[in-house]
Design a protein around this motif. Structure first.
Motif, short mmCIF file in Angstrom:
data_model
loop_
_atom_site.label_atom_id
_atom_site.label_comp_id
_atom_site.label_asym_id
_atom_site.label_seq_id
_atom_site.Cartn_x
_atom_site.Cartn_y
_atom_site.Cartn_z
N GLN A 82 -35.07 -53.38 113.24
CA GLN A 82 -36.41 -53.41 112.68
C GLN A 82 -36.46 -54.15 111.34
OE1 GLN A 82 -37.53 -49.37 112.29
NE2 GLN A 82 -39.57 -49.91 111.61
N VAL A 83 -37.54 -54.82 111.11
CA VAL A 83 -37.73 -55.50 109.83
C VAL A 83 -38.96 -54.91 109.16
CG1 VAL A 83 -38.23 -57.70 108.72
CG2 VAL A 83 -36.72 -57.63 110.70
N VAL A 84 -38.83 -54.54 107.89
CA VAL A 84 -40.00 -53.99 107.20
C VAL A 84 -40.31 -54.81 105.95
CG1 VAL A 84 -39.72 -51.59 107.96
CG2 VAL A 84 -38.61 -52.35 105.86
N ALA A 85 -41.59 -54.81 105.60
CA ALA A 85 -42.00 -55.51 104.38
C ALA A 85 -41.70 -54.59 103.19
CB ALA A 85 -43.48 -55.81 104.44
N VAL A 86 -41.14 -55.17 102.16
CA VAL A 86 -40.90 -54.42 100.92
C VAL A 86 -42.04 -54.73 99.96
CG1 VAL A 86 -39.33 -54.05 99.00
CG2 VAL A 86 -38.42 -54.64 101.26
N PRO A 87 -42.70 -53.70 99.45
CA PRO A 87 -43.80 -53.98 98.52
C PRO A 87 -43.30 -54.69 97.27
CG PRO A 87 -43.71 -51.63 99.09
CD PRO A 87 -42.48 -52.26 99.65
N GLU A 88 -44.21 -55.36 96.65
CA GLU A 88 -43.92 -56.06 95.40
C GLU A 88 -44.02 -55.05 94.26
OE1 GLU A 88 -44.21 -59.78 95.08
OE2 GLU A 88 -43.70 -59.57 92.95
N PHE A 89 -42.96 -54.93 93.48
CA PHE A 89 -42.96 -54.07 92.29
C PHE A 89 -43.82 -54.73 91.23
CE2 PHE A 89 -41.22 -52.79 88.19
CZ PHE A 89 -41.05 -51.42 88.32
N ASN A 90 -44.91 -54.09 90.86
CA ASN A 90 -45.82 -54.69 89.88
C ASN A 90 -45.35 -54.36 88.47
OD1 ASN A 90 -47.97 -55.11 88.01
ND2 ASN A 90 -49.37 -55.28 89.75
N VAL A 91 -44.84 -55.37 87.80
CA VAL A 91 -44.21 -55.12 86.50
C VAL A 91 -45.24 -54.86 85.40
CG1 VAL A 91 -43.94 -57.50 85.71
CG2 VAL A 91 -42.23 -55.77 85.10
N ASP A 92 -46.46 -55.36 85.59
CA ASP A 92 -47.50 -55.04 84.59
C ASP A 92 -47.80 -53.54 84.59
OD1 ASP A 92 -47.72 -57.66 83.74
OD2 ASP A 92 -49.23 -58.14 85.26
N SER A 93 -47.81 -52.96 85.80
CA SER A 93 -48.00 -51.50 85.88
C SER A 93 -46.87 -50.78 85.17
CB SER A 93 -48.03 -51.02 87.33
OG SER A 93 -49.08 -51.62 88.02
N ALA A 94 -45.65 -51.21 85.46
CA ALA A 94 -44.49 -50.52 84.88
C ALA A 94 -44.50 -50.64 83.36
CB ALA A 94 -43.20 -51.09 85.46
N TYR A 95 -44.85 -51.82 82.88
CA TYR A 95 -44.91 -52.03 81.42
C TYR A 95 -45.96 -51.10 80.80
CZ TYR A 95 -44.92 -54.41 76.92
OH TYR A 95 -44.81 -54.68 75.59
N HIS A 96 -47.10 -51.05 81.47
CA HIS A 96 -48.21 -50.20 81.00
C HIS A 96 -47.80 -48.71 81.00
CE1 HIS A 96 -52.36 -48.93 80.48
NE2 HIS A 96 -52.26 -48.17 81.56
#
Ligand code: AHN
Ligand code: ZN
Length: 325
Positions: free
Chosen positions: A29-43
């Protein structure tokens, strides 16, 4: 066979047209990995710091506990706040809260992600002696790692990975003195929250397949060496994480080098819960302390927070989680 392996290797760092990475899950199986939103993490880092130092028995600590628990709830996690009173070696009572978020409690395949959320009550390594009894912001030492986990939690809540995820934010990690040895019965004042949790988990007989501790994962030019206890107790997890980091382009942050032994919350998890748990922690082999030069000083503030480093760690851990069955 060769074709299949090649296919798998390509998929590890393929990016689909949607902009998301694709991860190969064991099997086909192949799954999509979400994009880690770095602006959220910074905030999320800045928000924690804005409460003031998160030292137990203060109103800043109280307010931040509520913030972290509310965030995890908003992201769809079931939250337990484990509140108790522990005692420093001189008898001072400290009111602590371990904050635990559970996603998909029915799943038996579970991954545990953890970090400490308290900040150090004294800047004992500050170059200015007048600052050494002041509490630190702990932007890197505390907030950045929790922020990365909050962003991972947000993504996991939006598109659930196959495995269950537990986020455990430990309190009272950072009260220790440098001569304390946490492997002994009187483990001093480091890792008090994780010690308590490991002896009193939020559910009886709590278990996860493995654990990943994040600590000081938001400094500029950070490098994460393979920490000694992580290799002792959980080398297969180290291997898995470093392989992913290198495959998706973050090999500079995760070199194939062995680091020193660091007494940190992962040790409590390994020793008292028998969950193989690694520590992703910035290591500076050439510095006197082994850590960045602003470590345990008042300079551990937002000025030293790197979006690039947060992204490298957050995306790597997300990829690891979504690769699990
Ligand atoms: C020791 O220096 C013994 N442990 C480091 C654990 C730590 C402190 N992580 C963040 N602050
Ligand atoms: Zn610290």
């Amino acid at each position: 066979m060769l074709d299949k392996l090649f296919f798998a290797a390509v998929l590890t760092f393929a990016v689909c047209s949607c902009g998301k990475q694709a991860a190969k899950v064991q099997g086909q199986q192949v799954v999509a990995v979400p994009e880690f939103n770095v602006d959220s993490a910074y905030h999320y880092t800045a928000e924690q710091v804005s409460f003031g130092p998160r030292v137990p028995n203060t109103s800043s600590h109280e307010a931040c506990a509520k913030y972290l628990a509310d965030k995890l709830k908003t992201f769809g996690f079931e939250v337990t706040v484990q509140a108790t009173t522990l005692h420093l070696l001189d008898g001072t009572p400290i009111n602590i809260k371990n904050i635990i978020g559970v996603l998909s409690p029915e799943k038996t395949n579970r991954i545990m992600l953890c970090a400490h959320w308290d900040s150090r009550p004294f800047a004992d390594y500050d170059p200015n002696p007048a600052n050494r009894n002041k509490a630190i912001d702990g932007a890197n030492d505390g907030a950045g790692a929790c922020a990365a986990l909050l962003e991972i939690a947000r993504q996991a809540g939006l598109s659930q990975p196959a495995a269950g995820v537990d986020i455990i934010l430990f309190d009272a990690e950072d009260w220790g003195k440098n001569h304390d040895d946490i492997t002994t019965k009187h483990h001093g004042e480091w890792c008090m929250g994780s010690h308590y949790w490991a002896k009193n988990p939020h559910t009886p007989d709590y278990h996860a397949n493995y654990g990943i501790l994040l600590d000081m994962v938001s400094g500029y030019d950070a490098q994460f060496y393979k920490e000694y206890y992580s290799m002792e107790y959980a080398s297969h997890v180290v291997q898995k994480v470093w392989n992913v980091a290198q495959a998706i382009g973050y090999g500079n942050y995760f070199p194939n080098r062995n680091g020193g032994a660091i007494e940190d919350d992962h040790l409590q998890v390994n020793l008292y819960r028998q969950i193989p748990c690694i520590d992703i922690i910035q290591y500076e082999p050439d510095s006197e302390t082994g850590f960045a030069d602003f470590w345990h000083t008042l300079d551990d503030n937002m000025e030293h927070i790197s979006r690039e480093t947060l992204k490298a760690v957050g995306q790597t851990v997300l990829h690891v989680i979504y690769s699990e069955k």
